[in-house]
Design an enzyme around this catalytic site. Structure first.
Site, PDB file in Angstrom:
ATOM      1  N   GLY B  80       0.752  10.658  -6.241  1.00 17.27           N
ATOM      2  CA  GLY B  80       0.606  10.551  -4.793  1.00 17.27           C
ATOM      3  C   GLY B  80       0.017  11.821  -4.222  1.00 17.27           C
ATOM      4  O   GLY B  80       0.387  12.928  -4.620  1.00 17.27           O
ATOM      5  N   GLY B  82      -0.526  12.110  -0.628  1.00 17.90           N
ATOM      6  CA  GLY B  82      -0.337  12.141   0.822  1.00 17.90           C
ATOM      7  C   GLY B  82       0.191  13.499   1.229  1.00 17.90           C
ATOM      8  O   GLY B  82       0.102  14.474   0.471  1.00 17.90           O
ATOM      9  N   LEU B  83       0.755  13.575   2.419  1.00 18.66           N
ATOM     10  CA  LEU B  83       1.261  14.871   2.875  1.00 18.66           C
ATOM     11  C   LEU B  83       2.256  15.433   1.884  1.00 18.66           C
ATOM     12  O   LEU B  83       2.244  16.624   1.580  1.00 18.66           O
ATOM     13  CB  LEU B  83       1.908  14.715   4.253  1.00 18.66           C
ATOM     14  CG  LEU B  83       0.889  14.524   5.364  1.00 18.66           C
ATOM     15  CD1 LEU B  83       1.597  14.280   6.688  1.00 18.66           C
ATOM     16  CD2 LEU B  83      -0.009  15.739   5.486  1.00 18.66           C
ATOM     17  N   GLY B  85       2.833  14.560  -1.536  1.00 15.76           N
ATOM     18  CA  GLY B  85       2.302  14.826  -2.868  1.00 15.76           C
ATOM     19  C   GLY B  85       1.166  15.837  -2.866  1.00 15.76           C
ATOM     20  O   GLY B  85       1.069  16.674  -3.773  1.00 15.76           O
ATOM     21  N   ARG B 370      12.544   3.230  19.732  1.00 15.66           N
ATOM     22  CA  ARG B 370      11.761   2.167  19.091  1.00 15.66           C
ATOM     23  C   ARG B 370      12.558   0.923  18.746  1.00 15.66           C
ATOM     24  O   ARG B 370      12.134  -0.197  19.008  1.00 15.66           O
ATOM     25  CB  ARG B 370      11.156   2.714  17.802  1.00 15.66           C
ATOM     26  CG  ARG B 370      10.091   3.738  18.063  1.00 15.66           C
ATOM     27  CD  ARG B 370       9.537   4.294  16.776  1.00 15.66           C
ATOM     28  NE  ARG B 370       8.483   5.241  17.112  1.00 15.66           N
ATOM     29  CZ  ARG B 370       7.827   5.964  16.220  1.00 15.66           C
ATOM     30  NH1 ARG B 370       8.109   5.845  14.929  1.00 15.66           N
ATOM     31  NH2 ARG B 370       6.877   6.790  16.597  1.00 15.66           N
ATOM     32  N   GLU B 465       7.948   9.822   2.106  1.00 14.04           N
ATOM     33  CA  GLU B 465       8.515   8.534   2.526  1.00 14.04           C
ATOM     34  C   GLU B 465       9.134   7.788   1.340  1.00 14.04           C
ATOM     35  O   GLU B 465       9.989   6.914   1.517  1.00 14.04           O
ATOM     36  CB  GLU B 465       7.427   7.686   3.199  1.00 14.04           C
ATOM     37  CG  GLU B 465       7.989   6.468   3.930  1.00 14.04           C
ATOM     38  CD  GLU B 465       6.951   5.677   4.724  1.00 14.04           C
ATOM     39  OE1 GLU B 465       5.886   6.232   5.061  1.00 14.04           O
ATOM     40  OE2 GLU B 465       7.219   4.502   5.015  1.00 14.04           O
TER      41      GLU B 465
HETATM   42  C1  LIG Z   1      -0.184   3.975  11.724  1.00 21.64           C
HETATM   43  C2  LIG Z   1       0.853   5.011  11.405  1.00 21.64           C
HETATM   44  C3  LIG Z   1       1.036   6.086  12.250  1.00 21.64           C
HETATM   45  C4  LIG Z   1       2.005   7.062  11.969  1.00 21.64           C
HETATM   46  N1  LIG Z   1       2.153   8.112  12.825  1.00 21.64           N
HETATM   47  C5  LIG Z   1       3.051   9.084  12.543  1.00 21.64           C
HETATM   48  C6  LIG Z   1       3.197  10.220  13.399  1.00 21.64           C
HETATM   49  O1  LIG Z   1       2.522  10.352  14.417  1.00 21.64           O
HETATM   50  N2  LIG Z   1       4.101  11.159  13.079  1.00 21.64           N
HETATM   51  C7  LIG Z   1       4.868  11.069  11.946  1.00 21.64           C
HETATM   52  O2  LIG Z   1       5.650  11.983  11.694  1.00 21.64           O
HETATM   53  N3  LIG Z   1       4.747  10.003  11.111  1.00 21.64           N
HETATM   54  C8  LIG Z   1       3.868   9.012  11.381  1.00 21.64           C
HETATM   55  N4  LIG Z   1       3.748   7.936  10.534  1.00 21.64           N
HETATM   56  C9  LIG Z   1       4.490   7.923   9.265  1.00 21.64           C
HETATM   57  C10 LIG Z   1       3.828   8.852   8.238  1.00 21.64           C
HETATM   58  O3  LIG Z   1       2.438   8.791   8.379  1.00 21.64           O
HETATM   59  C11 LIG Z   1       4.177   8.506   6.801  1.00 21.64           C
HETATM   60  O4  LIG Z   1       5.531   8.296   6.666  1.00 21.64           O
HETATM   61  C12 LIG Z   1       3.792   9.652   5.872  1.00 21.64           C
HETATM   62  O5  LIG Z   1       2.463  10.041   6.087  1.00 21.64           O
HETATM   63  C13 LIG Z   1       4.014   9.306   4.419  1.00 21.64           C
HETATM   64  O6  LIG Z   1       3.505  10.352   3.608  1.00 21.64           O
HETATM   65  P1  LIG Z   1       3.722  10.378   2.044  1.00 21.64           P
HETATM   66  O7  LIG Z   1       3.057  11.609   1.556  1.00 21.64           O
HETATM   67  O8  LIG Z   1       5.141  10.206   1.737  1.00 21.64           O
HETATM   68  O9  LIG Z   1       2.992   9.084   1.468  1.00 21.64           O
HETATM   69  P2  LIG Z   1       1.471   8.494   1.655  1.00 21.64           P
HETATM   70  O10 LIG Z   1       0.671   9.285   2.608  1.00 21.64           O
HETATM   71  O11 LIG Z   1       1.646   7.047   1.907  1.00 21.64           O
HETATM   72  O12 LIG Z   1       0.832   8.734   0.247  1.00 21.64           O
HETATM   73  C14 LIG Z   1       1.121   7.949  -0.867  1.00 21.64           C
HETATM   74  C15 LIG Z   1       0.288   8.429  -2.017  1.00 21.64           C
HETATM   75  O13 LIG Z   1       0.753   7.812  -3.196  1.00 21.64           O
HETATM   76  C16 LIG Z   1      -0.311   7.252  -3.913  1.00 21.64           C
HETATM   77  N5  LIG Z   1       0.226   6.093  -4.631  1.00 21.64           N
HETATM   78  C17 LIG Z   1       1.016   5.097  -4.153  1.00 21.64           C
HETATM   79  N6  LIG Z   1       1.356   4.260  -5.137  1.00 21.64           N
HETATM   80  C18 LIG Z   1       0.777   4.725  -6.257  1.00 21.64           C
HETATM   81  C19 LIG Z   1       0.770   4.291  -7.615  1.00 21.64           C
HETATM   82  N7  LIG Z   1       1.462   3.229  -8.000  1.00 21.64           N
HETATM   83  N8  LIG Z   1       0.041   5.002  -8.494  1.00 21.64           N
HETATM   84  C20 LIG Z   1      -0.646   6.115  -8.115  1.00 21.64           C
HETATM   85  N9  LIG Z   1      -0.635   6.577  -6.861  1.00 21.64           N
HETATM   86  C21 LIG Z   1       0.061   5.889  -5.945  1.00 21.64           C
HETATM   87  C22 LIG Z   1      -1.380   6.937  -2.909  1.00 21.64           C
HETATM   88  O14 LIG Z   1      -2.629   6.934  -3.538  1.00 21.64           O
HETATM   89  C23 LIG Z   1      -1.200   8.097  -1.943  1.00 21.64           C
HETATM   90  O15 LIG Z   1      -1.942   9.199  -2.418  1.00 21.64           O
HETATM   91  C24 LIG Z   1       2.802   6.943  10.817  1.00 21.64           C
HETATM   92  C25 LIG Z   1       2.624   5.862   9.968  1.00 21.64           C
HETATM   93  C26 LIG Z   1       1.683   4.880  10.276  1.00 21.64           C
HETATM   94  C27 LIG Z   1       1.593   3.684   9.389  1.00 21.64           C
END
Ligand SMILES: Cc1cc2nc3c(=O)[nH]c(=O)nc-3n(C[C@H](O)[C@H](O)[C@H](O)COP(=O)(O)OP(=O)(O)OC[C@H]3O[C@@H](n4cnc5c(N)ncnc54)[C@H](O)[C@@H]3O)c2cc1C
Ligand code: SF4
Ligand code: FES
Lengths: 246, 674
Positions: B80, B82-83, B85, B370, B465
Site C-alpha cells: 500500500g 496511500g498516506l 503506506g 455525520r 484505514e
Molecule cells: C472521497 C473521500 C474523501 C475523503 N476526505 C477526507 C478528508 O477530507 N479528511 C480525512 O481525514 N479523511 C478523508 N477521507 C478518508 C481518507 O482519505 C482515507 O481514510 C485515507 O486516505 C486512507 O489512507 P490509507 O493510506 O490507509 O489507504 P489508501 O489511500 O486507500 O491506500 C491503499 C493502498 O493500498 C494498496 N492496496 C490495496 N489493496 C492492495 C492489494 N491487495 N495488493 C497491493 N496493494 C494494495 C493500494 O494500491 C493503495 O496504494 C476521505 C475519503 C474519501 C473516500
C-alpha cells in the site's frame, strides 16, 4: 441513446493492434463515459469475448489513472475534464466515437487502452522532491510563505500525472508535467536549496526517457484536465538555464 | 502473545440451516448463520501505564533500537502506498531498512488517499482559540462514541503537530493567509478551528508529499517499488509474518517476496457495499487473507455513512461521489411535508416543506454530525418523502444563501463543488436545489492491532484505514489523513524497530510455508477461471452490496441481519458455481482481479453481519433500531459493550475476543446534539 464505438484493441505490447467496432444500445445520458464502457464490458464477458482493458480508479478526476483519446482528443472534447468525469449527455444519439490509448513512445501500450506511464515516476525520482527526512522538520510557522506564492505553487501542484499533455503534444513532450513539479517546488522557500539541481536532473531525465522537446504548440494545456498554466514551461526553462550556467 | 479459546456456544442463532453442498471447496461458513463462539479476552500489552501524556515517550524510550549496520540487512515489506503506506515506506527507507513497496495502481501516487478533500486535523492551536493536544484527544474519543483506546488517541493528538511540520517542509502547499501563515477551518464535531487544508484537495497534496519522499528513497536505492502488483496472500512461518505472495498484474506471474516484517497499509473496505465513495479498486483482499492466517479483525461492522453524496441515478451506477461536508454550512436540508409530493421543488411553498434537521435538532440544525444527518435522511425517505429517482434523495438548498450572500459569494466558496455536481447530474445547483443522499464512506473497523500497531500475527503490522484503531465507532472529519500519516511517519518506524531488534532469532522461512501460500493463490485463480458460469463478478458484487446496504447499512435490526446472514452464504455459493471470468491468468486480466476481490468481500460481509448482530447496542455509525431512546437517538450500552470486538477466523466459525476499554480521562457520556 445508441452509439457506435471504434475501440483500439491490442492484446499486448508485441501485438500490432487494430480498431474494432462495437454497437452499444440503450445508453443513458446520465451515465459516465466509463460506465458506458462497463456496460459494454459486461456484455462482452457474457458473450465470451475479451472485455476492453482500461485504467481507472477514483472515477472523480483526481487520481490520474484514467485516460483515453476520444474522437482524437486526449480525455475528450470537454475542457478541463478527465475521461472519468465525462458524461454521455454530451454525445449525440447515434454518434460514432473513436477510443484510443495515449500514443507516445515513452508510454508503451500494455493492453488495449492501458499504457505504461512509469517514465513519469522516474522523472519525479530524478529530483521532484524536497529532501527532508521524517522528524527533521522545523515548526510549520518558522517560515511564512506569501499567499500569492502559496497559491501559485498550489495551482502547479494540482497536476494529476495523467499524461494527457504528452498524448496531445505533436512532439510527445512531457514538458508540462515536468514543469508543473519544478514550478510547484521552485515557488516555495522550502524548495529553494535544491532548485537548480532539481530542474537540471528532471529535465535530463525527461530527455533520457525519450520524450520530445517543446515547440510551444500549447496543445498540452488545451487538454490538461487541471489547467496547468503554460507559463510553467518558461519557468522550467529559466531554472534549467540558470542551473546550467552555474 | 498466546490466546486460548474457550469452547462456548452463544445462543444467538434461530435454527440450523444446512450449508448447501458444492463441488468446489468453499471458504467454510459457520454451521449456523450468526453463530460464533467467545474466546479468551484480549489485551493490548504494549501501551505503557502511567499518565496518558507520558505513554508515548515511555514507549519510545523502552523500544529496542536496531543499529544502523543491522538495518541494512533487514527487509520490510510495505503493501500500500496511500498516506499510511507511502509515508511508512519512505521513512523506513530513510532509516536505512531495505524496503519493498507494493500497490495495485500504475503509480504509488494514485492511492485512494489522493481523493480526500476536506482537510487534516492538528492540535497546533495557531489560532489561539483554546485548542490543545488534550482537546483533540477529548474530541476524538467522544466523537468515536467511546469505543477507541485512550492511549492510542492521545498519541495521535500529540503526533498531529509533527505531521503539519513535516508536510510543510516537504512543500505541501497548504492554504495560507495574507500574512503568510497557515489558514485553518472548522470541521464537524469540534468547536475550534484546527483543520489544515489545501483547497478541496488536501489528500492529493499530502499524498504527493509522501509520494515524493518515497520516490526519493526509490532513487536512493533503499526502496524497491512494485506497481501493478496485487498482494494475494501473506507468508507465515515459524509463527511470524515473513512475506507476501503477489500477482504481477501485467505478466500474470505469481511472485513470492520474503522479509523480516510485513506492513499492511491497504486502506478501507467500504466497497463491500459495491457503491461507496471509495475508488473502484479499494478492496479487502490483503487484510482478509491476513485475517484467515491468524490476524484478528476488530469491529468489522463499524462503517461510516456520509450524509452528503450525489444520489444514485441508475442501475449502471459504478460509484458514488462525495459532496463536501462544508456545504452544510450554508445549504438547508429539506423534503416535502407531504408523502409522494411530485411537484418541482420551486413549486412547493415554504409552509409545505420540512426542514427536518432544523426542526429536530434546533441547536445544531444542518450541522449535526455525520451519522445523525445520514439517519435522518434515511428516515424521511423511508416515510415516502424522499425526492428524485426512486425517492432516495433529499434537497440541499442554497436559495437562502444566494439571497443572503449573493451568487458571487456562494460561487467563491463552493464554485468547484457546484461544478462537480452539475457535471455529474446535469442540473444547475444555483437554480435547482441539490439532491443528496447518504453513502458509504469509511470503515472504522479493520485488523486489530496493539499500541505498537502490530496485529495478532507477530511481525505483521497494520496501519492507516486498514487497522481498527483510533476512531472507535465513528470517525471525525479530517482525522483519517491525520491517522494515516501519524502511523506512517512517526509511530510505525519506531515500534517496528522494537520488533526487528529481535530479528536475529527469527530463523529461515520454511519452504513448505511458502509453497502453501503460493498454492492457495494459484488454486483460487484456477477455480475462478474454471467456473465459466453465466453471471459476471460485478453483477454478484452489486447484489451483495444491495444486501449489505439494505440489511447491514445505516440501520440494522436483528431481523435484517439474520436475513443478510441467510442470503450472503447462498449468494456466495452461487458465485462460486456460476461466475464467469473470461480469459486466462497470463497477462492483464481485470475481470479476474475483480472476481478475486468480490470473493473476499463475500466472506468479510458475513463477518460484518455477525459483528453487527452480536453488538445489540447502538454506537456511532452502528445503529441498532432496537437500541434507541425515546427520541429515536442511538443508545449505547456501556455496561455490556464497552469493548473492542476482535474476531478470530477458524474453520468452524468466528471466535470473539473482547478487549475491554477503560476510560480514565474522558468520562463516558451520551452524545446529544439537540
Ligand atoms: C472521497 C473521500 C474523501 C475523503 N476526505 C477526507 C478528508 O477530507 N479528511 C480525512 O481525514 N479523511 C478523508 N477521507 C478518508 C481518507 O482519505 C482515507 O481514510 C485515507 O486516505 C486512507 O489512507 P490509507 O493510506 O490507509 O489507504 P489508501 O489511500 O486507500 O491506500 C491503499 C493502498 O493500498 C494498496 N492496496 C490495496 N489493496 C492492495 C492489494 N491487495 N495488493 C497491493 N496493494 C494494495 C493500494 O494500491 C493503495 O496504494 C476521505 C475519503 C474519501 C473516500
Ligand atoms: S500537466 Fe495536466 S495533462 Fe499533464 S499530466 Fe499533469 S494534469 Fe495531466
Ligand atoms: S479515474 Fe481517477 S482521474 Fe479518472
Amino acid at each position: 441513446m445508441n452509439l457506435t464505438l471504434k475501440i483500439w484493441r491490442q492484446s499486448g505490447s508485441s501485438d500490432k493492434g487494430r480498431m474494432v467496432t462495437y454497437r452499444v444500445e440503450d445508453v443513458s445520458p446520465d451515465m459516465s463515459f466509463l460506465e458506458m464502457l462497463d456496460v459494454l464490458n459486461e456484455r462482452l464477458i457474457l458473450e465470451g469475448d475479451d472485455p476492453v482493458a482500461f485504467d481507472h480508479d477514483c472515477r472523480e478526476g483526481i487520481c490520474g489513472m484514467c485516460g483515453m483519446v476520444i474522437n482524437g482528443v486526449a480525455h475528450g472534447e470537454q475542457r478541463a475534464t478527465t475521461t472519468c468525469q465525462l458524461h454521455m449527455r454530451h454525445f449525440e444519439d447515434g454518434a460514432v466515437i473513436t477510443i484510443e490509448p495515449w500514443r507516445a513512445a515513452p508510454f508503451p501500450v500494455i493492453k488495449d487502452l492501458v499504457v505504461d506511464r512509469s517514465s513519469f515516476d522516474r522523472i519525479i525520482q530524478a529530483g521532484g522532491f524536497v529532501s527532508v527526512p521524517a522528524g527533521s522538520a522545523p515548526d510549520a510557522h518558522a517560515v511564512p510563505v506569501p499567499k500569492e506564492d502559496a497559491d501559485a505553487a498550489f495551482d502547479a501542484a494540482t497536476c494529476i500525472g495523467c499524461g494527457a499533455c504528452v498524448a496531445a503534444c505533436p512532439n510527445g513532450s512531457a514538458s508540462l508535467f515536468t514543469a508543473a513539479k519544478i514550478t510547484h517546488l521552485g515557488l516555495l522557500p522550502q524548495g529553494q536549496p535544491e532548485r537548480d539541481s532539481r530542474a537540471r536532473a528532471m529535465v535530463e531525465q525527461m530527455d533520457a526517457e525519450g520524450f520530445g522537446g517543446c515547440t510551444n504548440t500549447g496543445e498540452c494545456t488545451a487538454v490538461c484536465p487541471k489547467g496547468i498554466p503554460f507559463d510553467t514551461i518558461a519557468r522550467m526553462n529559466a531554472d534549467y538555464l540558470r542551473s546550467a550556467s552555474k | 502473545m498466546k490466546f486460548r479459546r474457550r469452547q462456548q456456544q452463544e445462543p444467538v442463532a434461530p435454527s440450523p440451516s444446512p450449508s448447501p453442498s458444492s463441488s468446489v471447496s468453499l471458504p467454510v461458513s459457520p454451521p449456523r448463520p450468526g453463530t460464533y463462539r467467545t474466546g479468551e479476552p484480549i489485551r493490548d500489552t504494549k501501551a505503557p501505564s502511567g499518565p496518558v501524556e507520558d505513554r508515548w515517550d515511555t514507549r519510545r524510550f523502552q523500544a529496542k533500537l536496531v543499529n544502523p549496520a543491522n538495518k541494512r540487512k533487514l527487509t520490510v515489506i510495505v503493501v500500500g502506498t496511500g498516506l499510511a503506506g507511502g509515508s511508512a515506506a519512505a521513512t523506513l527507507g530513510e532509516l536505512g531498512y531495505k524496503v519493498k513497496s507494493f500497490c495495485y495502481q500504475d503509480s504509488p501516487r494514485r492511492a485512494h488517499s489522493i481523493a480526500a478533500q476536506g482537510g487534516i486535523n492538528a492540535a497546533k492551536n495557531y489560532r489561539g482559540d483554546g485548542d490543545s493536544v488534550y482537546r483533540l484527544f477529548y474530541d476524538t474519543v467522544k466523537g468515536g462514541d467511546f469505543r477507541a483506546r485512550e492511549s492510542n488517541v492521545y498519541r495521535l493528538a500529540q503526533v498531529s503537530v509533527n505531521i503539519i511540520d513535516q508536510a510543510v517542509a516537504q512543500g505541501v502547499p497548504f492554504a495560507r493567509e495574507y500574512g503568510g501563515l497557515l489558514d485553518t477551518r472548522s470541521f464537524g464535531g469540534a468547536q475550534v478551528s484546527r483543520t489544515f487544508y489545501a483547497r478541496g484537495q488536501t489528500g492529493q497534496q499530502l499524498l504527493l508529499g509522501a509520494y515524493q519522499a518515497l520516490e526519493r528513497q526509490i532513487a536512493a536505492g533503499t526502496v524497491e517499488m512494485h506497481t501493478r502488483h496485487e498482494m494475494l496472500e501473506i507468508v507465515v512461518s515459524g509463527g511470524r509474518a515473513r512475506g507476501v505472495v503477489v500477482r504481477d498484474m501485467v505478466t500474470g506471474e505469481i511472485e513470492t517476496h520474503l522479509a523480516d516484517a510485513v506492513v499492511l497499509a491497504t486502506g478501507g473496505y467500504g466497497n463491500v457495499f459495491f457503491l461507496s465513495t471509495n475508488a473502484k479498486g479499494c478492496n479487502t483482499t490483503a487484510i482478509w487473507r491476513a485475517h484467515k492466517k491468524g490476524a484478528y479483525f476488530g469491529n468489522p461492522c463499524f462503517t461510516q455513512i456520509h450524509p452528503t453524496c450525489i444520489p444514485v441515478s441508475g442501475d449502471y451506477q459504478s460509484k458514488l461521489t462525495l459532496m463536501s461536508e462544508s456545504l452544510r454550512n450554508d445549504g438547508r436540508v429539506w423534503v416535502p411535508l407531504r408523502k409522494g409530493d411530485g411537484r418541482a421543488p420551486a413549486d412547493i411553498p415554504e409552509d409545505e416543506r420540512d426542514y427536518y434537521l432544523e426542526r429536530i435538532y434546533p441547536a445544531f440544525g444542518n450541522l449535526v454530525p455525520r451519522d445523525i444527518a445520514s439517519r435522518a435522511a434515511k428516515n424521511v425517505c423511508d416515510e415516502g418523502r424522499g425526492v428524485g429517482p426512486g425517492g432516495l434523495g433529499v434537497y440541499l438548498d442554497f436559495a437562502d444563501a444566494i439571497a443572503r450572500l449573493g451568487r458571487d459569494a456562494v460561487e467563491k466558496k463552493y464554485g468547484n463543488l457546484f461544478e462537480m455536481y452539475e457535471r455529474i447530474t446535469g442540473e444547475n445547483p444555483y437554480e435547482v436545489p441539490m439532491r443528496i443522499y447518504p453513502a458509504v464512506h469509511y470503515t472504522m473497523g479493520g485488523l486489530w492491532v496493539d499500541y505498537d500497531l502490530q496485529s495478532t500475527i507477530p511481525g505483521l503490522f497494520v496501519i492507516g484505514e486498514a487497522n481498527f484503531s483510533d476512531h472507535g465507532a465513528n470517525r471525525l472529519g479530517a482525522s483519517a489523513l491525520m491517522q494515516g500519516l501519524a502511523d506512517g511517519y512517526f509511530v510505525l518506524p519506531t515500534t517496528i524497530g522494537d520488533y526487528l531488534a529481535g530479528a536475529g532469532a527469527f530463523g529461515p522461512v520454511e519452504e513448505d510455508d511458502v509453497a502453501e501460500a503460493r498454492k492457495a493463490v494459484q488454486d483460487r485463480i484456477d477455480r475462478l477461471l474454471s467456473v465459466n458460469g453465466t453471471r459476471t463478478a460485478d453483477s454478484y458484487h452489486r447484489e451483495l452490496g444491495r444486501i449489505m446496504w439494505d440489511y447491514c447499512g445505516m440501520e440494522r435490526t436483528e431481523e435484517s441481519l439474520r436475513k443478510a446472514l441467510e442470503r450472503i452464504p447462498e449468494l456466495r455459493e452461487e458465485f462460486w458455481n456460476n461466475v464467469k471470468v473470461p480469459g486466462d491468468a497470463e497477462g492483464l486480466n481485470q475481470a479476474l482481479e475483480r472476481a478475486g476481490r468480490v470473493a473476499d468481500f463475500f466472506e468479510l460481509a458475513e463477518l460484518m453481519c455477525v459483528d453487527a448482530l452480536h453488538r445489540t447496542e447502538s454506537c456511532g455509525g452502528h445503529f441498532r433500531a432496537e437500541s434507541q431512546d425515546a427520541d429515536g437517538e442511538a443508545l449505547r450500552d456501556d455496561e455490556n459493550f464497552a469493548y473492542v470486538a476482535a474476531w478470530e477466523w477458524t474453520p468452524d466459525g468466528p471466535v470473539l475476543h473482547k478487549e475491554e476499554l477503560d476510560y480514565e480521562y474522558v468520562k463516558m457520556t451520551q452524545r446529544s446534539y439537540k
